[in-house]
Write an enzyme that holds these catalytic residues in place. Sequence first.
Site, PDB file in Angstrom:
ATOM      1  N   HIS A 126      11.156   3.192   0.367  1.00  0.00           N
ATOM      2  CA  HIS A 126      10.121   2.600   1.219  1.00  0.00           C
ATOM      3  C   HIS A 126       9.633   1.257   0.687  1.00  0.00           C
ATOM      4  O   HIS A 126       8.990   0.498   1.405  1.00  0.00           O
ATOM      5  CB  HIS A 126       8.948   3.573   1.416  1.00  0.00           C
ATOM      6  CG  HIS A 126       8.038   3.721   0.233  1.00  0.00           C
ATOM      7  ND1 HIS A 126       8.149   4.737  -0.674  1.00  0.00           N
ATOM      8  CD2 HIS A 126       6.972   2.994  -0.179  1.00  0.00           C
ATOM      9  CE1 HIS A 126       7.201   4.636  -1.587  1.00  0.00           C
ATOM     10  NE2 HIS A 126       6.479   3.579  -1.313  1.00  0.00           N
ATOM     11  N   ASP A 156      13.800   9.206  -0.774  1.00  0.00           N
ATOM     12  CA  ASP A 156      13.023   7.969  -0.885  1.00  0.00           C
ATOM     13  C   ASP A 156      13.371   7.194  -2.154  1.00  0.00           C
ATOM     14  O   ASP A 156      12.509   6.655  -2.840  1.00  0.00           O
ATOM     15  CB  ASP A 156      11.524   8.235  -0.838  1.00  0.00           C
ATOM     16  CG  ASP A 156      10.731   6.938  -0.690  1.00  0.00           C
ATOM     17  OD1 ASP A 156      11.166   6.053   0.069  1.00  0.00           O
ATOM     18  OD2 ASP A 156       9.682   6.788  -1.352  1.00  0.00           O
ATOM     19  N   ASN A 230       2.471   0.693  -7.346  1.00  0.00           N
ATOM     20  CA  ASN A 230       3.118   1.476  -8.393  1.00  0.00           C
ATOM     21  C   ASN A 230       4.393   2.149  -7.907  1.00  0.00           C
ATOM     22  O   ASN A 230       5.188   2.641  -8.721  1.00  0.00           O
ATOM     23  CB  ASN A 230       2.182   2.575  -8.906  1.00  0.00           C
ATOM     24  CG  ASN A 230       1.265   2.118 -10.014  1.00  0.00           C
ATOM     25  OD1 ASN A 230       0.074   1.968  -9.802  1.00  0.00           O
ATOM     26  ND2 ASN A 230       1.817   1.871 -11.194  1.00  0.00           N
ATOM     27  N   SER A 231       4.604   2.214  -6.590  1.00  0.00           N
ATOM     28  CA  SER A 231       5.784   2.899  -6.048  1.00  0.00           C
ATOM     29  C   SER A 231       7.055   2.330  -6.652  1.00  0.00           C
ATOM     30  O   SER A 231       7.277   1.117  -6.649  1.00  0.00           O
ATOM     31  CB  SER A 231       5.835   2.737  -4.526  1.00  0.00           C
ATOM     32  OG  SER A 231       4.796   3.452  -3.912  1.00  0.00           O
TER      33      SER A 231
END
Length: 389
Positions: A126, A156, A230-231
């Site tokens: 994402h 993901d 932070n993803s």
Amino acid sequence: MTGSQLRQTWLIFSQATTVALAAYFVVSTLKPQWLHQGPAVLATLPAAAGAPPRAAVQFSYAAAAQAASPAVVAVMANKPALTQREIDADPWLRFHFGRRVPQRQQMGLGSGVIVSPEGYVLTNNHVVNGASEIRVQLPDGRETEAKLVGTDPETDLAVLRITVAPPLPVIHPGRAEDLQVGDVVLAIGNPFNVGQTVTSGIVSALGRTQLGLSTFENFIQTDAAINPGNSGGALVDAQGRLVGINTAIYSRTGGGSLGIGFAIPVDSAYQVLEALIKDGKVSRGWIGVITGDINAEVVETLKLSVDHGVLVKEVFKGSPAAKAGLEAGDVVTEVEGRQVRNPRELINVVAGLKPESQTVVQVQRGGQTLKLPLQVGLRRPQTEDGAPE
């Protein structure tokens, strides 16, 4: 030694042992990390000029942060503005944005982790999905364009590749299976695009599922502060080894952390990494059934001799399950010798099987236990709950 001397010696020994055990239990309750060995540093605090010397000690995870941080990068993806329809159609976007529609293109959307000397970088799908340009910035200030190697929306995850002059920092992998609830972990990433940030916490839970974020869920939950940006960053242990890829936060507003963050275990991430590098895609197993949970009513209706497993609601014509002889009303209890207790476990076990490989499915049909040989099929990507497994 006289009897009185022996009694006195024993009394001193027992008192010393009691004091030592009491101290141990106090430390294990209030400061359990002091009992664990690792790169953390115990150092006497220096006294300011003219101040009395400090006898206290400070516990630090600086060594772990220093070991891992050079390999955690900022990922800048140039994306068009999202529509509300696109957000509503994507569980990850719904989770992060809710009803807030970003109006402009954005840069600095996430983080990534350099996992090999060849320049491969793990991040979240994402973070880079739909990007027209992806750039990566290393903590030392070097910046370069990144090539998208492949993505796996069902977990993901995405893999990038960068080319920069050596030295290229690489993180060391840990073992997510060794984690225990209560272990100290650090989250490293680029929250809100402010620059690399390290936060600390503990493992709050393991094996989190049914969050509605992806098809294959087995998240590490942590209370280390994880925020937007932070993803794709690193969750590391007290030795600075990678144990997870930070992926999502629980937030009522789509904003900052409430102390509930989720990371993909490193072993799952590396399986996807290897498949994307080798084949550019992830191939997963499929058997072709629609499933459901079992309960006391199902057990009584079907006259089952087990109270656990996965109910087969429908078998698709021509599927591997149909060819193996599975029928509606069967309860799957094992696949490849591994027990399955709910539909999510069945999905994960079957998906981990190699397409075209041979396996054995154990089912309960009424009071009869059957072991059915089965040739695994190829799973179609992005099948939803209720679609054939």
